[in-house]
Design a protein around this motif. Structure first.
Motif, short mmCIF file in Angstrom:
data_model
loop_
_atom_site.label_atom_id
_atom_site.label_comp_id
_atom_site.label_asym_id
_atom_site.label_seq_id
_atom_site.Cartn_x
_atom_site.Cartn_y
_atom_site.Cartn_z
N ASP A 13 0.81 -1.22 0.00
CA ASP A 13 0.00 0.00 0.00
C ASP A 13 0.85 1.27 0.00
OD1 ASP A 13 -2.60 -1.17 -0.05
OD2 ASP A 13 -2.35 -1.74 2.05
N ARG A 15 2.09 4.67 -1.69
CA ARG A 15 1.50 5.62 -2.64
C ARG A 15 2.12 6.99 -2.41
NH1 ARG A 15 -4.96 6.92 -3.11
NH2 ARG A 15 -4.60 7.50 -0.92
N ARG A 53 -1.04 3.11 -6.30
CA ARG A 53 -0.74 2.31 -5.12
C ARG A 53 0.01 1.04 -5.54
NH1 ARG A 53 -2.95 3.16 -0.24
NH2 ARG A 53 -4.72 4.32 -1.12
#
Length: 232
Positions: A13, A15, A53
């Motif tokens: 995850d 980003r 992501r």
């Protein structure tokens, strides 16, 4: 200061509001986004488009001498090419704009009233815009503060040149709060984050006088500092 890991390290995850270039110096790494995977070997790099992501799995190298650590770094591009911009996630313009602002000033007080005032809209409208993009202010602030910490730890700088991301500088009240956020959001174990920050925080001790009979470096030069130090 690159990231050196002696075991498989899976960060998920991730980003960033800017293109993120991941480079492998030793070992290998796998980048994943959705159903797509990119395999990187030694000397290879890949730039993840803005606000996409992704996950990063670092693989140590197995050699005749045993397990050799994986070494990789992460750098954010200051400018985005036309191709990268077309590949960026443009479905969330408000969240992306806010993420860039938070990353630039992670320690700032990011409340709805302040942001709404800067954007010249009501707090209800701000929350509605983020909600429509599947985002919330609280989660976005926490995510980008952790992203800032990882970006500081994963820069390829000479050892000792980088400064440690103190919890307050990242917008966290305490080191345990920073550790919990790193574990919850990207899977970085608390002990790992603590050791990394501790090593970066340690200042270089003043050079001591050489012991009698100790060998001198040719030309009086100080010993060369390593380009990176293992801390994972």
């Amino acid at each position: 200061m690159a990231i050196v890991t002696h075991h498989h390290l899976h960060l998920h995850d991730l980003r960033f509001a800017a293109p993120a270039r991941v480079r492998v110096w030793k070992g290998a790494a796998t980048l994943k986004s959705g159903g797509v995977a990119v395999e990187l070997g030694e000397g290879e790099s890949f730039t993840v488009p803005s606000f996409v992501r992704f996950a990063c799995l670092a693989h140590p190298r197995v050699s005749a001498q045993g397990m050799r650590p994986a070494v990789w770094s992460l750098a954010l591009e200051t400018q985005s090419s036309a191709d990268l911009e077309r590949a960026a996630d443009t479905s969330k313009p408000h969240a992306r704009r806010l993420a860039a602002a938070i990353f630039a000033q992670p320690a700032a007080h990011w409340c709805a009233e302040r942001i709404a005032g800067d954007w010249q809209l009501s707090t209800a409208r701000l929350r509605a815009l983020l909600f429509a993009e599947g985002e919330s202010l609280r989660s976005l602030v926490r995510e980008q503060r952790v992203a800032w910490v990882l970006a500081q730890l994963a820069r390829m700088d000479d050892a000792g040149a980088a400064s440690a991301p103190a919890p307050a500088a990242a917008g966290f009240a305490t080191l345990p709060a920073l550790q919990r956020a790193c574990q919850d959001l990207i899977g970085l174990p608390p002990g790992t984050a603590s050791r990394a920050i501790s090593l970066l925080s340690s200042s270089v001790a003043p050079a001591a006088l050489p012991a009698i009979g100790a060998a001198q470096h040719s030309g009086g030069d100080a010993p060369r500092q390593p380009r990176y130090r293992p801390y994972f």
